[in-house]
Design a protein around this motif. Structure first.
Motif, short mmCIF file in Angstrom:
data_model
loop_
_atom_site.label_atom_id
_atom_site.label_comp_id
_atom_site.label_asym_id
_atom_site.label_seq_id
_atom_site.Cartn_x
_atom_site.Cartn_y
_atom_site.Cartn_z
N ASP A 1 0.89 -1.15 0.10
CA ASP A 1 -0.02 0.08 0.15
C ASP A 1 0.73 1.21 0.00
N ASP A 2 1.43 1.63 -1.23
CA ASP A 2 2.32 2.65 -1.31
C ASP A 2 2.28 2.95 -2.75
N ARG A 3 2.63 4.32 -3.02
CA ARG A 3 2.58 4.86 -4.22
C ARG A 3 3.22 3.77 -5.26
N ASP A 4 4.31 3.32 -5.20
CA ASP A 4 4.90 2.39 -6.16
C ASP A 4 4.19 1.23 -6.21
N GLY A 5 4.07 0.59 -5.42
CA GLY A 5 2.83 -0.62 -5.35
C GLY A 5 1.71 -0.12 -6.24
N VAL A 6 0.98 0.78 -6.02
CA VAL A 6 -0.32 0.94 -6.73
C VAL A 6 -0.03 1.26 -8.29
N ALA A 7 1.30 2.27 -8.25
CA ALA A 7 1.52 2.37 -9.81
C ALA A 7 1.88 1.34 -10.54
N ARG A 8 2.65 0.48 -10.14
CA ARG A 8 2.95 -0.88 -10.77
C ARG A 8 1.54 -1.73 -11.03
N LEU A 9 0.57 -1.78 -10.16
CA LEU A 9 -0.54 -2.18 -10.64
C LEU A 9 -1.36 -1.71 -11.73
N VAL A 10 -1.34 -0.44 -11.55
CA VAL A 10 -2.20 0.23 -12.46
C VAL A 10 -1.45 0.12 -14.02
N ALA A 11 -0.17 0.12 -13.83
CA ALA A 11 0.69 0.18 -15.33
C ALA A 11 0.49 -1.17 -15.66
N ARG A 12 0.51 -2.36 -14.90
CA ARG A 12 0.66 -3.73 -15.52
C ARG A 12 -0.75 -4.15 -15.81
N ASP A 13 -1.71 -3.85 -15.13
CA ASP A 13 -3.04 -4.21 -15.60
C ASP A 13 -4.15 -2.96 -15.10
N PRO A 14 -4.39 -2.08 -16.09
CA PRO A 14 -4.92 -0.78 -16.23
C PRO A 14 -6.42 -1.13 -15.67
N GLU A 15 -6.94 -2.22 -15.83
CA GLU A 15 -8.39 -2.39 -15.51
C GLU A 15 -8.55 -2.90 -14.27
N ALA A 16 -7.74 -3.37 -13.55
CA ALA A 16 -7.63 -4.40 -12.37
C ALA A 16 -8.21 -3.50 -11.09
N LEU A 17 -7.82 -2.24 -11.05
CA LEU A 17 -8.19 -1.44 -9.68
C LEU A 17 -9.45 -0.64 -10.05
N LEU A 18 -10.64 -0.95 -9.45
CA LEU A 18 -12.01 -0.44 -9.96
C LEU A 18 -12.24 0.42 -8.70
N LEU A 19 -12.83 1.75 -9.10
CA LEU A 19 -13.19 2.67 -8.16
C LEU A 19 -14.84 2.84 -8.44
N ALA A 20 -15.45 3.11 -7.15
CA ALA A 20 -16.84 3.43 -7.30
C ALA A 20 -16.81 4.90 -6.57
N GLU A 21 -17.29 5.66 -7.46
CA GLU A 21 -17.64 7.22 -7.13
C GLU A 21 -18.91 7.79 -7.26
N ARG A 22 -19.39 8.53 -6.14
CA ARG A 22 -20.56 9.14 -6.16
C ARG A 22 -20.49 10.48 -6.06
N ASP A 23 -21.22 11.18 -6.97
CA ASP A 23 -20.88 12.63 -7.07
C ASP A 23 -19.54 13.11 -7.26
N GLY A 24 -18.69 12.50 -7.98
CA GLY A 24 -17.25 12.52 -8.07
C GLY A 24 -16.45 12.37 -6.97
N VAL A 25 -16.96 11.73 -5.75
CA VAL A 25 -16.10 11.59 -4.68
C VAL A 25 -15.95 9.98 -4.40
N LEU A 26 -14.93 9.72 -4.30
CA LEU A 26 -14.43 8.00 -4.12
C LEU A 26 -15.31 7.43 -2.79
N ALA A 27 -15.95 6.59 -3.37
CA ALA A 27 -16.70 5.71 -2.38
C ALA A 27 -16.38 4.58 -2.03
N GLY A 28 -15.62 3.66 -2.97
CA GLY A 28 -15.24 2.40 -2.79
C GLY A 28 -14.35 2.02 -3.80
#
Length: 141
Positions: A32-59
């Protein structure tokens, strides 16, 4: 729940996601650090899913697929947004991704002490498999 938007995270979301996990997730992980999450997003751009309500991260949920197994990590819903179907919507999106990739079984990592999460996973028809034990080795030292 039509005001809920689920999308894939990008590099510009990393700091927001890390802050969100500090507030909404039970415990932290060694990655759970910037480098770890950056590697995830770079390697598999569709893996980290975000739920937003009114533009605010909810999940969030990480829906990782290695070509053989489907793995779910970091299902987290902000305390102010819980019990509104956000976790279920994220899991449905993750499972849809897995099916599209040919995945046949989703495995979730859930802390033993996190009873709230265990209840949520059971409500989504996931069940612990007592015959399996998770073995871990931290590779950074």
């Amino acid at each position: 729940m039509n005001d809920l938007q689920i999308r894939c995270a990008g590099p510009s979301d990393i700091d927001t996601v890390l802050q969100f996990w500090r507030e909404a997730a039970e415990g932290t992980s060694i990655s759970d650090d910037r480098d770890g999450v950056a590697r995830l997003v770079a390697r598999d751009p569709e893996a980290l899913l975000l739920a937003e309500r009114d533009g605010v991260l909810a999940g969030t949920v990480i829906a990782g697929f290695d070509g053989w197994r489907c793995h779910l990590y970091r299902l987290a819903v902000h305390p102010g947004h819980r019990r509104q179907g956000i976790g279920g919507a994220l899991l449905a999106a993750a499972e849809e991704r897995f099916r599209a990739l040919g995945g046949r079984r989703g495995d979730a990592m859930v802390l033993d002490r996190n009873e709230t999460a265990q209840h949520a996973w059971r409500a989504a028809d996931y069940a612990p498999e007592p015959q399996w034990s998770r073995w871990v080795k931290h590779l950074d030292g």
